[in-house]
Design a protein around this motif. Structure first.
Motif, short mmCIF file in Angstrom:
data_model
loop_
_atom_site.label_atom_id
_atom_site.label_comp_id
_atom_site.label_asym_id
_atom_site.label_seq_id
_atom_site.Cartn_x
_atom_site.Cartn_y
_atom_site.Cartn_z
N TRP A 160 -7.05 2.10 -7.07
CA TRP A 160 -6.90 1.84 -5.77
C TRP A 160 -5.54 2.46 -5.74
O TRP A 160 -4.63 2.32 -6.50
CB TRP A 160 -6.83 0.51 -5.19
CG TRP A 160 -8.43 0.02 -5.02
CD1 TRP A 160 -9.08 -0.69 -6.03
CD2 TRP A 160 -9.08 -0.32 -3.94
NE1 TRP A 160 -10.27 -1.11 -5.18
CE2 TRP A 160 -10.18 -0.82 -4.18
CE3 TRP A 160 -8.70 0.33 -2.60
CZ2 TRP A 160 -11.20 -1.03 -3.34
CZ3 TRP A 160 -9.53 0.03 -1.49
CH2 TRP A 160 -10.82 -0.65 -1.72
N ALA A 161 -5.30 3.19 -4.49
CA ALA A 161 -3.68 3.53 -4.13
C ALA A 161 -3.56 3.41 -2.43
O ALA A 161 -4.51 3.52 -1.71
CB ALA A 161 -3.71 5.30 -4.43
N PHE A 162 -2.30 3.21 -2.24
CA PHE A 162 -1.97 3.21 -0.76
C PHE A 162 -1.30 4.12 -0.27
O PHE A 162 -0.51 5.04 -0.95
CB PHE A 162 -1.09 1.68 -0.65
CG PHE A 162 -1.83 0.58 -1.29
CD1 PHE A 162 -2.47 -0.22 0.05
CD2 PHE A 162 -1.80 0.07 -2.30
CE1 PHE A 162 -3.11 -1.49 -0.30
CE2 PHE A 162 -2.52 -0.96 -2.58
CZ PHE A 162 -3.16 -1.78 -1.50
N HIS A 163 -1.61 4.57 1.03
CA HIS A 163 -0.78 5.70 1.84
C HIS A 163 -0.50 5.18 3.10
O HIS A 163 -1.01 4.36 3.54
CB HIS A 163 -1.92 6.73 1.93
CG HIS A 163 -2.53 7.32 0.55
ND1 HIS A 163 -2.08 8.42 0.07
CD2 HIS A 163 -3.41 7.01 0.14
CE1 HIS A 163 -2.72 8.63 -0.92
NE2 HIS A 163 -3.81 7.81 -1.16
N ASN A 164 0.73 5.85 3.59
CA ASN A 164 1.15 5.60 4.91
C ASN A 164 0.58 6.45 5.92
O ASN A 164 0.99 7.77 5.77
CB ASN A 164 2.76 5.56 4.90
CG ASN A 164 3.19 4.98 6.37
OD1 ASN A 164 2.78 5.17 7.24
ND2 ASN A 164 3.98 3.84 6.19
N VAL A 165 -0.33 6.04 6.71
CA VAL A 165 -0.98 6.92 7.56
C VAL A 165 -0.38 6.88 8.91
O VAL A 165 -0.34 5.67 9.40
CB VAL A 165 -2.59 6.58 7.83
CG1 VAL A 165 -3.33 7.59 8.66
CG2 VAL A 165 -3.26 6.68 6.21
N PRO A 166 0.08 7.99 9.39
CA PRO A 166 0.72 7.82 11.15
C PRO A 166 -0.40 7.01 11.95
O PRO A 166 -1.43 7.46 12.06
CB PRO A 166 0.85 9.32 11.38
CG PRO A 166 0.92 9.92 9.87
CD PRO A 166 0.17 9.33 9.11
N GLY A 167 0.22 6.08 12.64
CA GLY A 167 -0.51 5.31 13.58
C GLY A 167 -1.43 4.24 13.13
O GLY A 167 -2.00 3.42 13.69
N LYS A 168 -1.42 4.08 11.89
CA LYS A 168 -2.53 3.29 10.97
C LYS A 168 -1.62 2.43 10.05
O LYS A 168 -2.43 1.37 9.65
CB LYS A 168 -3.59 3.98 10.61
CG LYS A 168 -4.46 4.66 11.32
CD LYS A 168 -6.09 5.06 10.70
CE LYS A 168 -6.85 5.96 11.87
NZ LYS A 168 -8.08 6.43 11.01
N GLY A 169 -0.62 2.73 9.59
CA GLY A 169 0.24 1.70 8.70
C GLY A 169 -0.45 2.34 7.30
O GLY A 169 -0.62 3.30 7.10
N ASN A 170 -0.13 1.24 6.38
CA ASN A 170 -0.43 1.41 4.99
C ASN A 170 -1.87 1.08 4.94
O ASN A 170 -2.34 0.07 5.12
CB ASN A 170 0.45 0.23 4.28
CG ASN A 170 0.68 0.63 2.72
OD1 ASN A 170 0.71 1.87 2.75
ND2 ASN A 170 0.97 -0.12 2.08
#
Length: 232
Positions: free
Chosen positions: A53-63
Motif C-alpha cells: 500500500w502507498a499513499f499519495h496526495n491527490v489535488p482536491g481529494k487529499g491523501n
C-alpha cells in the motif's frame, strides 16, 4: 525521502539495492519504478510478487491510498487504483494473502465515541475487483482494535480488543470461516489482550494485563475438545 522507494536487501552481500529494473534510472523521482509515494508497513510477498500500500496526495481529494503489485525483481508493476472503501482511502494496517485474496485490517477513522474504526476487508487479486467488508467489531461505539491476522484451513484468525476504560479492556480471538464469511468467538479474555499463535489445530496463547504489561503463563488450547491447559 527514502521511505518513498522500495528496496531489496541482498543477505549474501549485505547490499541494499533500489528495486527498479530501469536502465540508467537515478532513482530520485516519481519516474523511478521503485517510487510508490509514502509506503506503509503492509508489504506482502505472494507467488513471486510483492503487494504493498502507498499513499499519495491527490489535488482536491487529499491523501489517498492505492494498492500496488510488482514482481520480486521490480518489473511488471500493476496499480490497482485508488481503493475507495466506504468513501474513504484508509490503506491497510496489516495484510495477509490466502488463495489469491488479500485480507486487510483497515482504519476507517472516527466512529461513535471511538477515534478510529478498524474493519477487515477482502480484496481479490484479480485486477479491477473491489474490496468487500468481511468483519467489523460488533461494538462500534467504543475504542477497539483488530490485530494479529493469520490464515489456515479456509479460516481467517484475528484478535478483537475493546477498550472499556483507561485501565480495563477485553479481547476475543475470532475465527472467520472464509467459505461462509461467518465469524466465531474461540477465546475470550475479560480483562486483558490475547496474544496467540497456531500450530496445526492447536492454539497457544497468553493474556497481557492492561496497564502493567504483565503476561499470563502460556496456555495450550484445543478448539475441538475445548481443553485448555497451561503449557509454560
Amino acid at each position: 525521502d527514502d521511505s518513498e522507494y522500495l528496496y531489496y536487501f541482498d543477505d549474501a552481500s549485505g547490499q541494499i539495492v533500489t528495486l527498479c529494473p530501469k536502465m540508467n534510472c537515478r532513482h530520485n523521482n516519481e519516474n523511478c519504478d521503485a517510487h510508490f509515494g509514502t509506503i506503509n508497513n503492509s508489504i506482502t510477498l505472494y507467488n513471486n510478487r510483492i503487494y504493498l500500500w502507498a499513499f499519495h496526495n491527490v489535488p482536491g481529494k487529499g491523501n489517498m491510498a492505492s494498492l500496488y503489485s510488482v514482481k520480486s525483481d521490480g518489473s511488471d508493476r500493476t496499480d490497482y487504483g485508488f481503493q475507495n472503501i466506504d468513501g474513504t482511502t484508509p490503506g491497510a494496517k496489516q495484510t495477509v494473502i490466502y488463495k489469491d485474496t488479500l485480507y486487510m485490517i483497515c482504519d476507517l477513522g472516527p466512529s461513535g465515541n471511538s477515534s478510529y474504526s478498524y474493519k477487515v476487508f477482502m480484496q481479490p487479486l484479480e485486477h479491477d475487483q473491489r474490496a468487500q467488508l468481511l468483519y467489523e467489531s460488533p461494538d462500534q461505539e467504543r475504542e477497539h482494535s483488530l490485530s494479529d491476522l493469520h490464515t489456515s484451513d479456509d479460516t481467517l484468525w484475528l484478535t478483537d480488543t475493546t477498550y472499556i476504560s483507561s485501565d480495563s479492556l477485553c479481547s476475543e480471538l475470532i475465527a472467520i470461516d472464509l467459505r461462509t464469511g461467518k465469524p466465531q468467538t474461540i477465546l475470550t479474555a475479560d480483562n486483558g489482550r490475547i496474544h496467540y499463535t497456531k500450530k496445526g489445530s492447536l492454539i497457544y496463547y497468553c493474556i497481557q494485563a492492561p496497564g502493567s504489561g504483565q503476561y499470563s503463563p502460556v496456555h495450550k488450547f484445543d478448539p475441538e475438545s475445548k481443553e485448555d491447559t497451561i503449557f509454560a
